[in-house]
Motif scaffolding. Structure first.
Motif, PDB file in Angstrom:
ATOM      1  N   ALA A   1       4.914  11.313   8.939  1.00 59.75           N
ATOM      2  CA  ALA A   1       5.717  11.805  10.058  1.00 59.75           C
ATOM      3  C   ALA A   1       6.680  10.731  10.549  1.00 59.75           C
ATOM      4  O   ALA A   1       7.841  11.018  10.878  1.00 59.75           O
ATOM      5  N   GLU A   2       6.225   9.467  10.602  1.00 58.82           N
ATOM      6  CA  GLU A   2       7.099   8.382  11.052  1.00 58.82           C
ATOM      7  C   GLU A   2       8.265   8.179  10.079  1.00 58.82           C
ATOM      8  O   GLU A   2       9.401   7.933  10.486  1.00 58.82           O
ATOM      9  N   LEU A   3       7.973   8.276   8.793  1.00 57.12           N
ATOM     10  CA  LEU A   3       9.024   8.124   7.795  1.00 57.12           C
ATOM     11  C   LEU A   3      10.055   9.246   7.904  1.00 57.12           C
ATOM     12  O   LEU A   3      11.258   9.009   7.794  1.00 57.12           O
ATOM     13  N   GLU A   4       9.579  10.462   8.136  1.00 53.31           N
ATOM     14  CA  GLU A   4      10.519  11.570   8.278  1.00 53.31           C
ATOM     15  C   GLU A   4      11.406  11.366   9.510  1.00 53.31           C
ATOM     16  O   GLU A   4      12.614  11.613   9.454  1.00 53.31           O
ATOM     17  N   ALA A   5      10.817  10.895  10.592  1.00 53.71           N
ATOM     18  CA  ALA A   5      11.592  10.644  11.806  1.00 53.71           C
ATOM     19  C   ALA A   5      12.640   9.550  11.580  1.00 53.71           C
ATOM     20  O   ALA A   5      13.696   9.546  12.210  1.00 53.71           O
ATOM     21  N   ALA A   6      12.359   8.636  10.645  1.00 51.76           N
ATOM     22  CA  ALA A   6      13.288   7.547  10.341  1.00 51.76           C
ATOM     23  C   ALA A   6      14.375   7.956   9.357  1.00 51.76           C
ATOM     24  O   ALA A   6      15.291   7.186   9.106  1.00 51.76           O
ATOM     25  N   GLY A   7      14.251   9.179   8.801  1.00 58.84           N
ATOM     26  CA  GLY A   7      15.304   9.646   7.914  1.00 58.84           C
ATOM     27  C   GLY A   7      14.874  10.104   6.545  1.00 58.84           C
ATOM     28  O   GLY A   7      15.688  10.581   5.762  1.00 58.84           O
ATOM     29  N   PHE A   8      13.591   9.969   6.210  1.00 57.80           N
ATOM     30  CA  PHE A   8      13.087  10.471   4.930  1.00 57.80           C
ATOM     31  C   PHE A   8      12.809  11.967   5.079  1.00 57.80           C
ATOM     32  O   PHE A   8      11.696  12.369   5.388  1.00 57.80           O
ATOM     33  N   GLU A   9      13.808  12.764   4.872  1.00 66.19           N
ATOM     34  CA  GLU A   9      13.718  14.184   5.194  1.00 66.19           C
ATOM     35  C   GLU A   9      12.743  14.934   4.279  1.00 66.19           C
ATOM     36  O   GLU A   9      12.656  14.659   3.096  1.00 66.19           O
ATOM     37  N   GLY A  10      12.040  15.897   4.864  1.00 64.17           N
ATOM     38  CA  GLY A  10      11.208  16.815   4.094  1.00 64.17           C
ATOM     39  C   GLY A  10       9.787  16.378   3.836  1.00 64.17           C
ATOM     40  O   GLY A  10       9.033  17.096   3.167  1.00 64.17           O
ATOM     41  N   LEU A  11       9.373  15.233   4.354  1.00 65.18           N
ATOM     42  CA  LEU A  11       8.031  14.742   4.041  1.00 65.18           C
ATOM     43  C   LEU A  11       6.925  15.584   4.667  1.00 65.18           C
ATOM     44  O   LEU A  11       5.913  15.858   4.026  1.00 65.18           O
ATOM     45  N   THR A  12       7.089  15.984   5.923  1.00 63.50           N
ATOM     46  CA  THR A  12       6.007  16.705   6.596  1.00 63.50           C
ATOM     47  C   THR A  12       5.826  18.118   6.051  1.00 63.50           C
ATOM     48  O   THR A  12       4.788  18.738   6.281  1.00 63.50           O
ATOM     49  N   THR A  13       6.815  18.609   5.327  1.00 64.71           N
ATOM     50  CA  THR A  13       6.712  19.959   4.754  1.00 64.71           C
ATOM     51  C   THR A  13       6.720  19.928   3.233  1.00 64.71           C
ATOM     52  O   THR A  13       6.865  20.967   2.598  1.00 64.71           O
ATOM     53  N   PHE A  14       6.555  18.747   2.642  1.00 60.85           N
ATOM     54  CA  PHE A  14       6.662  18.618   1.188  1.00 60.85           C
ATOM     55  C   PHE A  14       5.599  19.432   0.456  1.00 60.85           C
ATOM     56  O   PHE A  14       4.426  19.455   0.825  1.00 60.85           O
TER      57      PHE A  14
ATOM     58  N   VAL B   1       0.846  -1.194   0.000  1.00 57.47           N
ATOM     59  CA  VAL B   1       0.000   0.000   0.000  1.00 57.47           C
ATOM     60  C   VAL B   1       0.885   1.249   0.000  1.00 57.47           C
ATOM     61  O   VAL B   1       2.056   1.205   0.384  1.00 57.47           O
ATOM     62  N   ASP B   2       0.309   2.365  -0.431  1.00 58.22           N
ATOM     63  CA  ASP B   2       0.946   3.668  -0.279  1.00 58.22           C
ATOM     64  C   ASP B   2       0.743   4.131   1.154  1.00 58.22           C
ATOM     65  O   ASP B   2      -0.383   4.105   1.663  1.00 58.22           O
ATOM     66  N   ILE B   3       1.808   4.565   1.794  1.00 58.29           N
ATOM     67  CA  ILE B   3       1.683   4.986   3.199  1.00 58.29           C
ATOM     68  C   ILE B   3       1.876   6.493   3.371  1.00 58.29           C
ATOM     69  O   ILE B   3       1.695   7.017   4.460  1.00 58.29           O
ATOM     70  N   CYS B   4       2.238   7.179   2.286  1.00 54.13           N
ATOM     71  CA  CYS B   4       2.365   8.638   2.322  1.00 54.13           C
ATOM     72  C   CYS B   4       2.212   9.127   0.885  1.00 54.13           C
ATOM     73  O   CYS B   4       2.980   8.718   0.011  1.00 54.13           O
ATOM     74  N   VAL B   5       1.217   9.975   0.637  1.00 55.89           N
ATOM     75  CA  VAL B   5       0.918  10.411  -0.734  1.00 55.89           C
ATOM     76  C   VAL B   5       0.629  11.911  -0.763  1.00 55.89           C
ATOM     77  O   VAL B   5      -0.103  12.432   0.083  1.00 55.89           O
ATOM     78  N   PHE B   6       1.222  12.578  -1.737  1.00 56.41           N
ATOM     79  CA  PHE B   6       0.920  13.980  -2.029  1.00 56.41           C
ATOM     80  C   PHE B   6       0.426  14.070  -3.466  1.00 56.41           C
ATOM     81  O   PHE B   6       1.013  13.461  -4.372  1.00 56.41           O
ATOM     82  N   SER B   7      -0.651  14.816  -3.670  1.00 60.03           N
ATOM     83  CA  SER B   7      -1.217  15.004  -5.005  1.00 60.03           C
ATOM     84  C   SER B   7      -1.133  16.480  -5.386  1.00 60.03           C
ATOM     85  O   SER B   7      -1.267  17.368  -4.532  1.00 60.03           O
ATOM     86  N   TYR B   8      -0.893  16.727  -6.674  1.00 61.43           N
ATOM     87  CA  TYR B   8      -0.815  18.115  -7.149  1.00 61.43           C
ATOM     88  C   TYR B   8      -1.167  18.173  -8.632  1.00 61.43           C
ATOM     89  O   TYR B   8      -1.129  17.153  -9.343  1.00 61.43           O
ATOM     90  N   ASP B   9      -1.550  19.360  -9.064  1.00 60.27           N
ATOM     91  CA  ASP B   9      -1.885  19.585 -10.474  1.00 60.27           C
ATOM     92  C   ASP B   9      -0.608  19.724 -11.285  1.00 60.27           C
ATOM     93  O   ASP B   9       0.405  20.249 -10.794  1.00 60.27           O
ATOM     94  N   ILE B  10      -0.647  19.236 -12.531  1.00 58.51           N
ATOM     95  CA  ILE B  10       0.437  19.497 -13.481  1.00 58.51           C
ATOM     96  C   ILE B  10      -0.184  20.079 -14.755  1.00 58.51           C
ATOM     97  O   ILE B  10      -1.139  19.531 -15.301  1.00 58.51           O
TER      98      ILE B  10
END
Length: 204
Positions: A135-148, A94-103
């Protein structure tokens, strides 16, 4: 800023460490990545005694993938639609973190050899549509997710109906390197879709 790269990253216990954060495409790349023709002479004789269904650091294969999925309308002179930036977890599928945007295309490009068409597209209106583990992924080292946010980003996409016998592909322009076929794509009528896993995260 999280951005489209050809990258390879390793995951140790609770910690993401970068092997090559910005791997650049090389001239030996084939469609969808390098073709590895060498043989691995070692053999792994141990076994993972963990019988539960989660993915542990001793399991083989990728843990996560950065994916970009597009669904747009091609009018003949423009490309408009949406793209999802998702982190996919292989263990739970499954996707556990998703951001959607217009192109939305802002200019046509004529420098993509083998492309049926190509555009510069602008991203806007980013929303966090799946935030279960961001947030959990960012804490584990995936930087920038909570502010993406993709707002203001600009990408260059091309479409090839038949790329060197591989069929329909999405091409992407890497600044300083040129156009590369990066994923399968489909153009059905005016509906253009693609699914690009741009980076994988492995256990070691």
């Amino acid at each position: 800023m999280i951005r489209k790269t050809l990258a390879l990253t390793a995951l140790s216990v609770g910690l993401v460490s970068s092997i090559a954060s910005t791997k650049t495409p090389d001239t030996g790349d084939t469609a969808f990545g390098d073709a590895d023709t060498d043989a691995d002479s070692d053999s792994d004789s141990d076994s993972d005694s963990d019988s539960d269904s989660d993915t542990d650091p001793t399991d083989t294969g990728p843990f996560f993938a950065y994916t970009y999925r597009g669904d747009a309308t091609f009018s003949g002179t423009a490309l408009n639609g949406t793209e999802d930036f998702a982190i996919y977890r292989f263990a739970s599928e499954v996707d556990i973190c998703v951001f959607s945007y217009d192109i939305d295309s802002s200019a046509e490009r004529d420098d993509c050899d083998g492309c049926d068409w190509a555009f510069t597209v602008d991203a806007s209106n980013t929303t966090n549509t799946v935030s279960d583990k961001c947030a959990e992924l960012e804490a584990a080292g995936f930087e920038g997710l909570t502010t993406f946010s993709a707002d203001g980003d600009q990408y260059n996409y091309g479409y090839s109906a038949d790329y060197s016998g591989y069929g329909e592909v999405l091409q992407y322009y890497f600044e300083g390197y040129g156009w590369y076929a990066v994923a399968t794509a489909a153009l059905a009528g005016d509906n253009f879709t693609y699914d690009w896993a741009s980076s994988y995260y492995y256990a070691y």
